[in-house]
Every structure is written in structure tokens, then in C-alpha cells.
Design a protein around this motif. Structure first.
Motif, mmCIF file in Angstrom:
data_model
loop_
_atom_site.group_PDB
_atom_site.id
_atom_site.type_symbol
_atom_site.label_atom_id
_atom_site.label_comp_id
_atom_site.label_asym_id
_atom_site.label_seq_id
_atom_site.Cartn_x
_atom_site.Cartn_y
_atom_site.Cartn_z
ATOM 1 N N PHE A 292 -47.887 35.277 15.515
ATOM 2 C CA PHE A 292 -47.360 34.023 16.047
ATOM 3 C C PHE A 292 -46.773 33.137 14.952
ATOM 4 O O PHE A 292 -45.865 32.358 15.194
ATOM 5 C CB PHE A 292 -48.443 33.259 16.825
ATOM 6 C CG PHE A 292 -47.866 32.168 17.667
ATOM 7 C CD1 PHE A 292 -47.154 32.483 18.821
ATOM 8 C CD2 PHE A 292 -47.977 30.837 17.300
ATOM 9 C CE1 PHE A 292 -46.583 31.489 19.598
ATOM 10 C CE2 PHE A 292 -47.403 29.836 18.081
ATOM 11 C CZ PHE A 292 -46.714 30.161 19.226
ATOM 12 N N LEU B 21 -50.365 33.455 28.144
ATOM 13 C CA LEU B 21 -49.501 33.244 26.975
ATOM 14 C C LEU B 21 -50.308 33.147 25.689
ATOM 15 O O LEU B 21 -49.934 33.732 24.664
ATOM 16 C CB LEU B 21 -48.645 31.985 27.161
ATOM 17 C CG LEU B 21 -47.446 32.133 28.095
ATOM 18 C CD1 LEU B 21 -46.792 30.778 28.343
ATOM 19 C CD2 LEU B 21 -46.425 33.105 27.511
ATOM 20 N N ALA B 25 -50.113 35.850 22.778
ATOM 21 C CA ALA B 25 -49.680 35.413 21.447
ATOM 22 C C ALA B 25 -50.700 35.860 20.409
ATOM 23 O O ALA B 25 -50.353 36.371 19.349
ATOM 24 C CB ALA B 25 -49.518 33.897 21.415
ATOM 25 N N LEU B 30 -46.227 39.141 22.553
ATOM 26 C CA LEU B 30 -45.091 38.337 23.030
ATOM 27 C C LEU B 30 -43.784 38.797 22.402
ATOM 28 O O LEU B 30 -42.819 38.055 22.353
ATOM 29 C CB LEU B 30 -45.325 36.852 22.741
ATOM 30 C CG LEU B 30 -46.373 36.156 23.614
ATOM 31 C CD1 LEU B 30 -46.449 34.674 23.257
ATOM 32 C CD2 LEU B 30 -46.070 36.313 25.093
ATOM 33 N N GLN B 35 -42.800 32.849 19.099
ATOM 34 C CA GLN B 35 -42.599 31.407 19.269
ATOM 35 C C GLN B 35 -41.520 31.138 20.307
ATOM 36 O O GLN B 35 -41.656 30.264 21.161
ATOM 37 C CB GLN B 35 -42.216 30.757 17.937
ATOM 38 C CG GLN B 35 -43.323 30.853 16.898
ATOM 39 C CD GLN B 35 -42.857 30.417 15.525
ATOM 40 O OE1 GLN B 35 -41.722 29.963 15.357
ATOM 41 N NE2 GLN B 35 -43.715 30.567 14.532
ATOM 42 N N MET B 38 -42.792 32.029 23.785
ATOM 43 C CA MET B 38 -43.702 30.971 24.234
ATOM 44 C C MET B 38 -42.889 29.764 24.717
ATOM 45 O O MET B 38 -43.141 29.231 25.806
ATOM 46 C CB MET B 38 -44.613 30.583 23.059
ATOM 47 C CG MET B 38 -45.620 29.520 23.343
ATOM 48 S SD MET B 38 -46.999 30.129 24.305
ATOM 49 C CE MET B 38 -48.144 30.652 23.062
#
Lengths: 323, 193
Positions: A292, B21, B25, B30, B35, B38
Motif C-alpha cells: 500500500f 478494501l 490493501a 488491490l 492507492q 482505493m
């Protein structure tokens, strides 16, 4: 398709052992050796990084590579899907082999239908590490394998009338479901996908035809078996799965320009000072891996950092008008 | 009792997209640009809750199932909740928490101007969503909350405007919205007659 005569820094590593880190450190060693042999023991007294930047070819970069996963799972390949993750799944059965044909025509002495095998027999395969900057303002650092486009061009002998090169992607609804109409009956883009370069751009040493990435043959989603890589231009210029190369006297129209002439130009040189009408091009989101926090915002460089190699081709040109 | 149970279910259902989500993540599911995924998913769910909220009245008119009305405020507030998350992700990862960048984007990017406008208009609706405020504002409350029509239009425009070339998906939401607005125009014409 098997690529022979490949001397790769990855070739000693088995597939399942290729991790971004190991590749990264191999490359570091390469850069270190390079720096030591060419610049000597860094008379400038700078760091290795500075020494590496004295490599003026632009064929490599000291920046960390984007992971193999993101390189092969984040693909704008609308022939499959407008989703960036779907091409990796949808291209599973797209494995073009040596019988792949490329029609090379136009203002040249040796036009014809050439097989992938023919083309590879002309080529000196090498590794290059290029930045790739998408017009959507994300970017990656990618270890390509392939050959300099000029090798192909010289082989087919362009005449003095050849001022531009036009490339086309395969058009086939069975291979590329994304070329069908969408749910509401719209075509996503006018097919087949077309791109073009000015002759001097095509002959620039940076212009490259990729046949592989991360030490392996190019996967379908990355544009197998042959794709253009022009690292100082936005990614959409780097056309995938090429079946036609035409040498022309007139400037050809490229697909994105046709689709949105206000938003996408013919040149499409990376330029932080000229915004896309709908978003800024001053900064980019550098994708390093799929975690992420694997994305970082950085400043975009003029010509994607390849000014030394390409800026001379655009001297005196209005880069705002010729975006 | 049955109502309370279904309300609890509805709450859980509304949290599910967010739970998914966050889970995805964390587990690197994802895609290569989590990012962005999302950001887009949160924006899409904002629009979905808005349109679901707007679907309540027509559904009640057609199926005569007034208990539905009790879910309308909830859907609107979840739209607001996902909007706040959408904006947070945008501010942190796209604007690098810079107010200067935010200002530039609002001024220079029409699709962001439109999105921001919709977001700002949703703010007073969220704050006046309580029964107390409803009573205090009286007739003006209804007038104020009719802003939701404009907000939904702007949200759909924001969605269409940011897409690069594939209009198939955003236009499906546009059709949903046009159907809902069409229904209301039809109703008001009928009642005037």
C-alpha cells in the motif's frame, strides 16, 4: 518464442528466485563495475550514484527497479481491458511465437512480411533499464530486454522519402476482447491502435524494441512479442504487439491523438511544464511495489530525464503547441 | 424487531466495501497501484450510496413499502462517510497533504472542481440529517435537502470527466441517475395536473 544470444544479469538466477531485491543488488554491482572501469575510481570523489550518472547513454539508471509483479500486473493494454490488472489474467493464452508476422512497408528498399525469427536474426539483444512515465502521471523503472530500433530500420533500408514511421498493433477480436464494443455499444478506442515517430526519433539510440522484461520473454500483457519503448515520451507512444511498421513521407495520426486531439499530441514528450488539460504533469506517482505504501510522489523530469539524449531533436520547437 | 434486525444487516452491508478494501490493501490484493484502486473504489461507493438513497422514494412509490424510507438517511450518511474516506486518501496520497496542491487542483482541474463542489454541498446535508435539525428547519429542511439532486449530478459528471476514454461504466451510473431524476419529474408533473 525463445530468445537466444542473451547475456543477462538475471540468467544465472532461477525464475522463482528473482526478487526485486536480488535484481536490484545485481544491478548495483553492474553499475559499480561500470563506474569503476569507465570513470576510474571516481576522481570527483562523489558517491557511486553520481559516478553512475556520468553514463551519458541513458541506457541504465541507478533508481530502484519497480517490482516484477507491478511491471507485469499494471498494464494499460486496452485491447484486453481498460482495467490495468485484467490484462495479466486475460493474456494467459496470448503467447505469440516465432511465426508472428510483421509487415514492414512504405518508403523502404526491402518491404515485406517478416517473421519474428527474421527480425530477431537482425538484432543484437541487450538489457536496458528505462524509466517509463505514463500520461496518467504514474511511472516505473523497468529492466527491458530487446534491441535498438535503428537496427531494424537499417536492415530494411529507408529511402530519402521516409520521414516518419507508423506502427500498428494486431487487430483481432478473438485475441483482444477489448476491441469489441463495450456494454453500452461504445468502442473504447478506434482500432487498430496506431503510433508514430519522426524518423530522427525512431533512429535515436534510446528508441528500443522490447522482446523481454525482467530477464524473461515479454508476457502478453506487456505487448508480446515486440513492443516499442521510447522512454522520453509518455507510455502510450510505446505501442505493444506490433504487426505493422510503415515508413511514410507524411506524419501519421496516432490513436490517442485521434481520440482526443486536445489532450494527446503526436509528440507526447514527457514535459512537467505542459499539463494535460485535466491533470497536472508536474509530478508523478512512482510505483515501486504492490504494497500500500509502494507508491511515492516525485517530481517529473523534462523528457523523463533523457534531455541529454533527445533534447537536441526538438531545438527551436514550441513544445507547448507540439505537446 | 424485524426492522431493527434489517437495520443491523444494512449497517453491516454498508461497512462491507470498506472492510474488504482495508483487508485487500493489507494483503496486497488491490493490484499494482493500491492507492489509486482505493481512491477510485471509495469514490465509486460514495456514488453508489448516493444513488441508492435516491432510489428509495421511487421504490416506495412503486412497491408501497414505506419502511424503506427509514433507510434513506442511513444511505445518505454512508455516502458522506465514504466521501470523507475518498477525500482523505486523495489528500494524503495524491496531494501529499499539501493545502497548496489542493488549491491548485481545485482551481485548475475541472473534474476536481466539480467533485469538490459536490463534496462541499453534501456537508450541510450531513450536519442537518438529525431529527432535531429536521424539526428546527421545518419546511426549509426539505428545500435544503433537495440539493442532493444537484450533488448527484455533479458526482456523475466528476466520474465521467475523470475517465480517459472508456465511458461504458460511468454512463451506466449516469443512466441510473437519469432514471431517478426522470421519475421525479414525471411524478411532479402528474401531481400538478
Amino acid at each position: 518464442m525463445k530468445n537466444r544470444n542473451m547475456q543477462s544479469v538475471y540468467s544465472s538466477i532461477k525464475d522463482n528466485q528473482v526478487t526485486p531485491e536480488s535484481v536490484f543488488w545485481d544491478r548495483r554491482k553492474f553499475i559499480k563495475n561500470f563506474a569503476l572501469t569507465t570513470v576510474g575510481a571516481s576522481a570527483l570523489g562523489g558517491t557511486m550514484l553520481q559516478a553512475a550518472s556520468s553514463d551519458t547513454s541513458g541506457f541504465s539508471t541507478a533508481e530502484p527497479l519497480s517490482s516484477e509483479y507491478v511491471v507485469t500486473h499494471h498494464n494499460n493494454f486496452y485491447e484486453f481491458s481498460t482495467s490495468k490488472s485484467k490484462p495479466a489474467k486475460m493474456a494467459k493464452d496470448f503467447n505469440p511465437g516465432n511465426d508472428w508476422k510483421v509487415s514492414i512497408t512504405g518508403e523502404i528498399e526491402k518491404p515485406g512480411d517478416y517473421t519474428l525469427e527474421d527480425i530477431l536474426s537482425w538484432a543484437k539483444i541487450e538489457e536496458r533499464i528505462y524509466r517509463l512515465r505514463c500520461v496518467e502521471a504514474w511511472s516505473m523503472v523497468i529492466p527491458w530486454r530487446g534491441f535498438q530500433l535503428s537496427q531494424l530500420i537499417n536492415q530494411v533500408r529507408p529511402t530519402s522519402k521516409a520521414k516518419f514511421v507508423e506502427f500498428k498493433t494486431l487487430e483481432s477480436r478473438t485475441v483482444f476482447p477489448g476491441q469489441n464494443r463495450g456494454t453500452l455499444g461504445f468502442h473504447v478506442l478506434p482500432w487498430p491502435y496506431k503510433e508514430g515517430l519522426r524518423m530522427d526519433e525512431a533512429l535515436n539510440p534510446l528508441s528500443f524494441i522490447a522482446t523481454g522484461v525482467y530477464g524473461k520473454d515479454l508476457p502478453g500483457q506487456n505487448g508480446a512479442p515486440l513492443r516499442l519503448v521510447v522512454p522520453w515520451k509518455y507510455g502510450f507512444k510505446s505501442i505493444k504487439s506490433i504487426v505493422s511498421i510503415r515508413f511514410l513521407e507524411q506524419q501519421p495520426q496516432n490513436t490517442w491523438h485521434k481520440n482526443g486531439p486536445r489532450e494527446y499530441g503526436f509528440y507526447a514528450n514527457v514535459n512537467p511544464n505542459v499539463d494535460h488539460p485535466r491533470w497536472s504533469q508536474a509530478r508523478e506517482r512512482r510505483i515501486t511495489d504492490e504494497s500500500f505504501f509502494g507508491v511515492k510522489k516525485i517530481a517529473t523530469q523534462m523528457f523523463n530525464g533523457y534531455s541529454d539524449q533527445v533534447a537536441h531533436m526538438y531545438k527551436g520547437m514550441d513544445l507547448v503547441r507540439n505537446f | 424487531m424485524k426492522y431493527k434486525l434489517s437495520k443491523a444487516f444494512a449497517h453491516i452491508a454498508c461497512w462491507l466495501p470498506l472492510i474488504y478494501l482495508v483487508y485487500a490493501a493489507y494483503n496486497r490484493q488491490l493490484g499494482a497501484d493500491p492507492q489509486e484502486e482505493m481512491l477510485h473504489q471509495l469514490g465509486l461507493w460514495t456514488l453508489i450510496y448516493l444513488l441508492m438513497g435516491l432510489s428509495i422514494t421511487p421504490l416506495n412509490r412503486i412497491f408501497k413499502y414505506p419502511i424503506l424510507i427509514k433507510f434513506r438517511r442511513m444511505l445518505g450518511l454512508y455516502a458522506f462517510f465514504y466521501l470523507l474516506l475518498h477525500l482523505t486518501v486523495f489528500f494524503i496520497f495524491y496531494l501529499e497533504m499539501s493545502v497548496a496542491f489542493l488549491w491548485d487542483e481545485i482551481i485548475e482541474r475541472p473534474y476536481i472542481t466539480v467533485g469538490m463542489l459536490a463534496a462541499l454541498m453534501l456537508l450541510p446535508l450531513a450536519f442537518t440529517s438529525t431529527k432535531k435539525m429536521q424539526r428546527r428547519l421545518g419546511r426549509r429542511w426539505k428545500k435544503l435537502h433537495q440539493l442532493v439532486y444537484l450533488i448527484s449530478i455533479l458526482a456523475v459528471v466528476h466520474f465521467i470527466w475523470q475517465s480517459k476514454s472508456d465511458l461504458n461504466e460511468p454512463l451506466m451510473y449516469a443512466i441510473w441517475l437519469v432514471t431517478l431524476l426522470g421519475f421525479r419529474i414525471y411524478q411532479s408533473k402528474k401531481s400538478r395536473r
